[in-house]
Design an enzyme around this catalytic site. Sequence first.
Site, PDB file in Angstrom:
ATOM      1  N   GLY A 103       0.883  -1.185   0.000  1.00  0.00           N
ATOM      2  CA  GLY A 103       0.000   0.000   0.000  1.00  0.00           C
ATOM      3  C   GLY A 103       0.912   1.225   0.000  1.00  0.00           C
ATOM      4  N   ALA A 104       0.798   2.006  -1.069  1.00  0.00           N
ATOM      5  CA  ALA A 104       1.669   3.193  -1.200  1.00  0.00           C
ATOM      6  C   ALA A 104       0.833   4.465  -1.076  1.00  0.00           C
ATOM      7  CB  ALA A 104       2.402   3.153  -2.538  1.00  0.00           C
TER       8      ALA A 104
ATOM      9  N   ASN B  24      -1.412   7.080   1.793  1.00  0.00           N
ATOM     10  CA  ASN B  24      -0.966   8.073   2.785  1.00  0.00           C
ATOM     11  C   ASN B  24      -0.056   7.463   3.849  1.00  0.00           C
ATOM     12  OD1 ASN B  24      -2.241  10.254   1.645  1.00  0.00           O
ATOM     13  ND2 ASN B  24      -4.126   9.985   2.810  1.00  0.00           N
TER      14      ASN B  24
ATOM     15  N   ASP C 221       2.194  -1.236  -4.636  1.00  0.00           N
ATOM     16  CA  ASP C 221       0.755  -0.958  -4.753  1.00  0.00           C
ATOM     17  C   ASP C 221       0.222  -1.706  -5.970  1.00  0.00           C
ATOM     18  OD1 ASP C 221      -1.910   0.428  -4.636  1.00  0.00           O
ATOM     19  OD2 ASP C 221      -0.855   1.744  -3.239  1.00  0.00           O
TER      20      ASP C 221
ATOM     21  N   ARG D  37     -14.723   1.959  11.663  1.00  0.00           N
ATOM     22  CA  ARG D  37     -13.725   1.061  11.067  1.00  0.00           C
ATOM     23  C   ARG D  37     -14.392  -0.214  10.573  1.00  0.00           C
ATOM     24  NH1 ARG D  37     -11.185   3.171  15.685  1.00  0.00           N
ATOM     25  NH2 ARG D  37      -9.394   4.493  15.225  1.00  0.00           N
TER      26      ARG D  37
ATOM     27  N   ASN E 125     -12.197  -4.373   2.680  1.00  0.00           N
ATOM     28  CA  ASN E 125     -10.788  -4.600   3.031  1.00  0.00           C
ATOM     29  C   ASN E 125     -10.451  -6.070   3.239  1.00  0.00           C
ATOM     30  OD1 ASN E 125     -10.150  -1.963   2.714  1.00  0.00           O
ATOM     31  ND2 ASN E 125      -9.958  -1.461   4.884  1.00  0.00           N
TER      32      ASN E 125
ATOM     33  N   ILE F  51      -1.852  -2.874   9.444  1.00  0.00           N
ATOM     34  CA  ILE F  51      -2.431  -1.591   9.874  1.00  0.00           C
ATOM     35  C   ILE F  51      -3.863  -1.439   9.342  1.00  0.00           C
ATOM     36  CG2 ILE F  51      -2.175   0.935   9.792  1.00  0.00           C
ATOM     37  CD1 ILE F  51       0.783   0.653   9.507  1.00  0.00           C
TER      38      ILE F  51
ATOM     39  N   ARG G 249      -2.096   8.684  21.346  1.00  0.00           N
ATOM     40  CA  ARG G 249      -3.179   9.686  21.388  1.00  0.00           C
ATOM     41  C   ARG G 249      -3.513  10.028  22.834  1.00  0.00           C
ATOM     42  NH1 ARG G 249      -6.253   6.949  16.221  1.00  0.00           N
ATOM     43  NH2 ARG G 249      -5.271   8.332  14.703  1.00  0.00           N
TER      44      ARG G 249
ATOM     45  N   HIS H  81      -9.203  -2.266  18.337  1.00  0.00           N
ATOM     46  CA  HIS H  81      -8.966  -0.926  17.798  1.00  0.00           C
ATOM     47  C   HIS H  81     -10.288  -0.377  17.280  1.00  0.00           C
ATOM     48  CE1 HIS H  81      -6.729   2.339  16.167  1.00  0.00           C
ATOM     49  NE2 HIS H  81      -6.851   1.996  14.905  1.00  0.00           N
TER      50      HIS H  81
END
Length: 312
Positions: A11-12, A14, A35, A92, A99, A122, A155, A179
């Site tokens: 994955g290229a 962000n 990618d 999510r 995904n 991720i 965070r 998450h």
Amino acid sequence: MPRRNKIALIGAGNIGGELAALAAREELGDVVLFDIPDKEGVAKGKALDLEQNGAVLGYDVSIRGTSSWDDCAGADVVIVTAGVPRKPGMSRDDLLSINLKIIRDVANNIKAKCKDAFVIVISNPLDAMVYEMKKMTGLAKSHVVGMAGVLDSARMTLFLARELGASAKDVRAMVLGGHGDSMVPATSYCTVNGIPVKQLISKEKLDAIVTRTAGGGGEIVKLMGTSAYYAPASAAIAMARAFLRDEKRLLPAAAYCDGEYGYKDLYIGVPVVIGRGGIEKIVNIELTAEEKANLDKSAAAVRELVDASKKL
Ligand code: APR
């Protein structure tokens, strides 16, 4: 001559671009930025830009953009961000079906080309994606991990530091669980240089920080229209570095529980030690009755999502 480490970033987008920038700057190893064919130009362009960046900043590693899995072969570390990010208003979990297909494709290729890698996932919904990755690749549980706890804890660290007027460098926070909205900030392990934060902050303010932490990703999605990438990338790089340099860092991460904390066949955020052996152990810490009850609730939410993905 020892060979250089190889880091494959799947994955290229962000996060992938920021991962490449950080890995290169730290000279963690040679970087392959992968990618899909439609995005090969983006991968190659980012790679070239980042190699040129090294000529300014003074790092020198190979950074290669590609859409061929052959270029990822034999990677020591694979970090997976393939997939779509959230848009405002999405949870999510809304990303599950789209995904999941992407992760299955990526997992098949990792199994074929990168079977000795330490794989850090991720892509969201994280706990279900990392479970699928382990299942499809058949890699050891020590070598498939999900990045969430380091980010969620960062965070919380920031929110605590700002509220207390303390330096974020002195604050330690520990966020466990899935998450998602059900994540479990373990407030009994949050300290300022060893001092439990509960001695420094009112319950109302701590509760508000816990709530803001759980919605921390959504807060950024709402502002930017897409999900965060600087802190997520840094968090995954901290985990990759711990592996490559055998740092034995104790970090919260989504790990495969096989009885730990009373959970079987489940990925969930728990404290782990990361060194050259990958997830070298899951650390069993004492939780308050409330924290354990919240962790159980979070585990149930993750299991529901994994069950849903088994039907897709
Ligand atoms: N193989 C490799 N890459 C893929 C594949 C695939 N099968 N399918 C999609 N991709 C790529 C996309 O082409 C895109 O370039 O994944 C990249 C994702 O990049 P962004 O859309 O910029 O998303 P990003 O912000 O990097 O987030 C990626 O991480 O935090 C999570 O929720 C987030 O699931 C999302 C993921």
